[in-house]
Design a protein around this motif. Structure first.
Motif, short mmCIF file in Angstrom:
data_model
loop_
_atom_site.label_atom_id
_atom_site.label_comp_id
_atom_site.label_asym_id
_atom_site.label_seq_id
_atom_site.Cartn_x
_atom_site.Cartn_y
_atom_site.Cartn_z
N ASP A 127 0.85 -1.14 0.35
CA ASP A 127 0.01 -0.72 0.44
C ASP A 127 0.78 1.12 -0.31
N VAL A 130 -0.12 7.36 -2.02
CA VAL A 130 -0.45 8.07 -3.59
C VAL A 130 0.60 8.81 -4.23
N SER A 131 1.19 9.36 -3.66
CA SER A 131 1.90 11.05 -3.61
C SER A 131 3.59 9.96 -4.15
N PRO A 146 -1.88 -2.65 -9.88
CA PRO A 146 -2.56 -1.21 -8.56
C PRO A 146 -3.88 -1.97 -8.93
N GLU A 149 -7.15 3.17 -4.89
CA GLU A 149 -7.11 3.82 -4.24
C GLU A 149 -7.97 4.13 -3.04
N ARG A 150 -7.32 3.42 -1.74
CA ARG A 150 -6.83 3.58 -0.14
C ARG A 150 -7.39 4.46 1.06
N LYS A 151 -7.86 5.02 1.53
CA LYS A 151 -7.37 6.00 2.31
C LYS A 151 -7.14 4.44 3.98
N LEU A 156 -3.44 8.52 1.97
CA LEU A 156 -3.85 8.19 0.64
C LEU A 156 -3.54 7.31 0.10
N CYS A 157 -3.81 5.94 -0.31
CA CYS A 157 -2.65 4.93 -0.15
C CYS A 157 -2.89 4.43 -1.93
N LEU A 158 -1.75 3.70 -3.26
CA LEU A 158 -2.67 3.21 -4.45
C LEU A 158 -2.48 1.72 -3.54
N HIS A 160 -1.89 -2.33 -3.78
CA HIS A 160 -1.24 -3.00 -5.33
C HIS A 160 -1.30 -4.18 -4.45
#
Length: 174
Positions: A127, A130-131, A146, A149-151, A156-158, A160
């Motif tokens: 996880d 995102v940045s 991927p 996205e999930r918080k 905030l994560c992407l 995988h």
């Protein structure tokens, strides 16, 4: 202790506390995990059956850390309601001079193979923020895909995933 080239992998212990606390203050570690408090003093002494914490050394010098968890059994339920036979990985190189030398790929290969050493495990999750585009590119190069996205708390994560069949059918990282 298994060795890949000059890397060694061993169980983390309370003796690793000082170095892990130092790494928590490194700018590149903060950038990848800015909002988590690992509670090292407590967690290094705690050995639940659903988690492995591994120190990575290079020529016996500590350089990184790997955590592998069973997200279904993990106590905080960070991953939410999840099925059986998943694993989730946290990984980083704490020593900045060891970045961009291919060691992260070897560490990740070790972690993935540790996860899939249990024949029931079908999927590995990760996880990155995102940045954190460098980490995302790294994971995707290894074969993670991927899934959205999930918080997680304030991050905030992407998310995988890497499926067992995809990993063993593809050209695995060397």
């Amino acid at each position: 202790m298994k060795e890949y080239s000059r890397l060694q992998f061993r169980k983390s212990t309370i003796e690793d506390l000082e170095i892990l606390l130092r790494w928590d203050d490194e700018e590149h570690v903060i950038a990848s995990d800015p909002n988590d408090n690992w509670n090292w003093e407590i967690e290094l002494a705690n050995e639940p059956p659903w988690r492995e914490q591994i120190m990575v050394t290079y020529d016996h010098t500590p350089i990184g850390f790997i955590q592998v968890i069973d997200p279904k059994e993990e106590e905080s339920h960070y991953w939410g309601d999840i099925g059986e036979n998943f694993r989730a990985i946290d990984i980083w190189i704490g020593e900045v001079e060891y970045l961009n030398r291919g060691l992260g790929t070897k560490m990740m290969k070790y972690a993935i193979e540790l996860c899939f050493s249990n024949p029931a495990v079908h999927t590995v999750l990760i996880d990155p923020l995102v940045s954190n585009v460098d980490a995302i590119r790294f994971y995707q190069r290894i074969g993670f895909k991927p899934i959205g996205e999930r918080k997680f708390n304030d991050d905030l994560c992407l998310v995988h995933e890497l499926k067992r069949d995809d990993y063993f059918q593809s050209s695995r990282p060397h």
